[in-house]
Design a protein around this motif. Sequence first.
Motif, PDB file in Angstrom:
ATOM      1  N   MET A   1      30.743  39.613  52.647  1.00 38.38           N
ATOM      2  CA  MET A   1      30.669  41.085  52.644  1.00 38.38           C
ATOM      3  C   MET A   1      30.767  41.600  51.205  1.00 38.38           C
ATOM      4  O   MET A   1      29.973  42.448  50.774  1.00 38.38           O
ATOM      5  CB  MET A   1      31.802  41.676  53.498  1.00 38.38           C
ATOM      6  N   ASN A   2      31.715  41.077  50.442  1.00 37.20           N
ATOM      7  CA  ASN A   2      31.874  41.523  49.059  1.00 37.20           C
ATOM      8  C   ASN A   2      30.625  41.233  48.231  1.00 37.20           C
ATOM      9  O   ASN A   2      30.184  42.061  47.424  1.00 37.20           O
ATOM     10  CB  ASN A   2      33.118  40.878  48.427  1.00 37.20           C
ATOM     11  N   ALA A   3      30.013  40.047  48.465  1.00 35.78           N
ATOM     12  CA  ALA A   3      28.793  39.694  47.721  1.00 35.78           C
ATOM     13  C   ALA A   3      27.631  40.592  48.107  1.00 35.78           C
ATOM     14  O   ALA A   3      26.713  40.808  47.297  1.00 35.78           O
ATOM     15  CB  ALA A   3      28.444  38.227  47.968  1.00 35.78           C
TER      16      ALA A   3
ATOM     17  N   VAL B   1      39.275  35.399  43.073  1.00 34.90           N
ATOM     18  CA  VAL B   1      39.886  34.092  43.356  1.00 34.90           C
ATOM     19  C   VAL B   1      40.795  34.237  44.576  1.00 34.90           C
ATOM     20  O   VAL B   1      41.664  35.105  44.609  1.00 34.90           O
ATOM     21  CB  VAL B   1      40.706  33.581  42.153  1.00 34.90           C
ATOM     22  N   LYS B   2      40.552  33.369  45.568  1.00 36.98           N
ATOM     23  CA  LYS B   2      41.364  33.384  46.790  1.00 36.98           C
ATOM     24  C   LYS B   2      41.889  31.982  47.066  1.00 36.98           C
ATOM     25  O   LYS B   2      41.147  31.003  46.919  1.00 36.98           O
ATOM     26  CB  LYS B   2      40.507  33.822  47.988  1.00 36.98           C
ATOM     27  N   GLY B   3      43.116  31.895  47.536  1.00 33.79           N
ATOM     28  CA  GLY B   3      43.681  30.611  47.942  1.00 33.79           C
ATOM     29  C   GLY B   3      43.350  30.350  49.403  1.00 33.79           C
ATOM     30  O   GLY B   3      43.357  31.272  50.222  1.00 33.79           O
TER      31      GLY B   3
ATOM     32  N   CYS C   1      42.788  38.276  41.277  1.00 28.63           N
ATOM     33  CA  CYS C   1      43.513  37.687  42.409  1.00 28.63           C
ATOM     34  C   CYS C   1      44.034  38.878  43.219  1.00 28.63           C
ATOM     35  O   CYS C   1      45.042  39.491  42.830  1.00 28.63           O
ATOM     36  CB  CYS C   1      44.700  36.840  41.939  1.00 28.63           C
ATOM     37  N   PRO C   2      43.343  39.248  44.295  1.00 32.98           N
ATOM     38  CA  PRO C   2      43.762  40.431  45.050  1.00 32.98           C
ATOM     39  C   PRO C   2      44.708  40.074  46.192  1.00 32.98           C
ATOM     40  O   PRO C   2      44.705  38.936  46.679  1.00 32.98           O
ATOM     41  CB  PRO C   2      42.437  40.948  45.621  1.00 32.98           C
ATOM     42  N   GLY C   3      45.493  41.039  46.612  1.00 37.56           N
ATOM     43  CA  GLY C   3      46.364  40.786  47.757  1.00 37.56           C
ATOM     44  C   GLY C   3      47.308  41.941  47.991  1.00 37.56           C
ATOM     45  O   GLY C   3      47.307  42.928  47.258  1.00 37.56           O
ATOM     46  N   SER C   4      48.128  41.783  49.035  1.00 33.66           N
ATOM     47  CA  SER C   4      49.138  42.800  49.342  1.00 33.66           C
ATOM     48  C   SER C   4      50.434  42.486  48.596  1.00 33.66           C
ATOM     49  O   SER C   4      51.166  43.397  48.216  1.00 33.66           O
ATOM     50  CB  SER C   4      49.433  42.823  50.840  1.00 33.66           C
TER      51      SER C   4
ATOM     52  N   GLY D   1      47.079  48.049  40.232  1.00 37.50           N
ATOM     53  CA  GLY D   1      46.942  48.458  41.629  1.00 37.50           C
ATOM     54  C   GLY D   1      45.519  48.920  41.863  1.00 37.50           C
ATOM     55  O   GLY D   1      44.828  49.311  40.912  1.00 37.50           O
ATOM     56  N   PHE D   2      45.064  48.847  43.102  1.00 37.23           N
ATOM     57  CA  PHE D   2      43.736  49.401  43.392  1.00 37.23           C
ATOM     58  C   PHE D   2      43.731  50.026  44.780  1.00 37.23           C
ATOM     59  O   PHE D   2      44.454  49.609  45.669  1.00 37.23           O
ATOM     60  CB  PHE D   2      42.631  48.342  43.252  1.00 37.23           C
ATOM     61  N   THR D   3      42.916  51.074  44.910  1.00 36.30           N
ATOM     62  CA  THR D   3      42.697  51.684  46.224  1.00 36.30           C
ATOM     63  C   THR D   3      41.212  51.547  46.526  1.00 36.30           C
ATOM     64  O   THR D   3      40.403  51.333  45.620  1.00 36.30           O
ATOM     65  CB  THR D   3      43.057  53.188  46.225  1.00 36.30           C
ATOM     66  N   GLY D   4      40.855  51.690  47.766  1.00 36.35           N
ATOM     67  CA  GLY D   4      39.432  51.627  48.121  1.00 36.35           C
ATOM     68  C   GLY D   4      38.921  50.205  48.116  1.00 36.35           C
ATOM     69  O   GLY D   4      39.674  49.244  48.294  1.00 36.35           O
ATOM     70  N   LEU D   5      37.617  50.087  47.849  1.00 35.69           N
ATOM     71  CA  LEU D   5      36.980  48.775  47.930  1.00 35.69           C
ATOM     72  C   LEU D   5      37.330  47.900  46.733  1.00 35.69           C
ATOM     73  O   LEU D   5      37.289  48.353  45.582  1.00 35.69           O
ATOM     74  CB  LEU D   5      35.456  48.933  47.973  1.00 35.69           C
ATOM     75  N   LEU D   6      37.593  46.632  47.030  1.00 35.05           N
ATOM     76  CA  LEU D   6      37.867  45.676  45.952  1.00 35.05           C
ATOM     77  C   LEU D   6      36.642  45.547  45.030  1.00 35.05           C
ATOM     78  O   LEU D   6      36.782  45.422  43.807  1.00 35.05           O
ATOM     79  CB  LEU D   6      38.210  44.313  46.576  1.00 35.05           C
TER      80      LEU D   6
END
Length: 164
Positions: free
Chosen positions: A104-106, A86-88, A6-9, A68-73
Amino acid sequence: MSRAVCPGSFDPVTHGHLDIVSRASKLFDEVVVAVGVNASKNRLFTAEERMEMLREACAGFGNVRVAGFTGLLTDFCSEQGIAAIVKGLRAVSDFDYELQMAQMNASLAPIETVFVPTAPEYSFLASSLVKEVAALGGDVSGLVPPAVLERLLARLAERAAGQA
Ligand code: PNS
């Protein structure tokens, strides 16, 4: 083992985010809540603070961890053995951009995006609005966990004092 992100800011985490994390935790064996650490963006909270608040808020989920992550997911997903994002989706207006990112991610990695409809009671909720309303004295106590509310009000007071 099925593992999702679940990525986000999460600046800061809201009940809307936690609803999605909770539901993802029932669909996958393990969920990584991944905080985008992009130094160029202007945030109210540092990445470490955002992760601390998330760790507290997610402590009750047995299969959720925070990173935490930097760069591309997609690079983060490859490194962590994550097969799904997973995105809401709060409204149709979210869909255009989310679909573009999913495609784009795919195209970058073998990763599926799973869209989860936001619970109706959170369909208006966004961290940016929570910050704006709180800064103008509005009551956001029903929108974020109590510990987040405390930190949010303290940070806004610090900012206001710094500008006085
Ligand atoms: O909470 P947000 O700000 O909507 O989260 C956006 C986030 C962090 C999920 C998105 O910006 C992202 O995935 N950033 C990582 C950089 C990346 O992979 N960019 C290409 C996306 S197609």
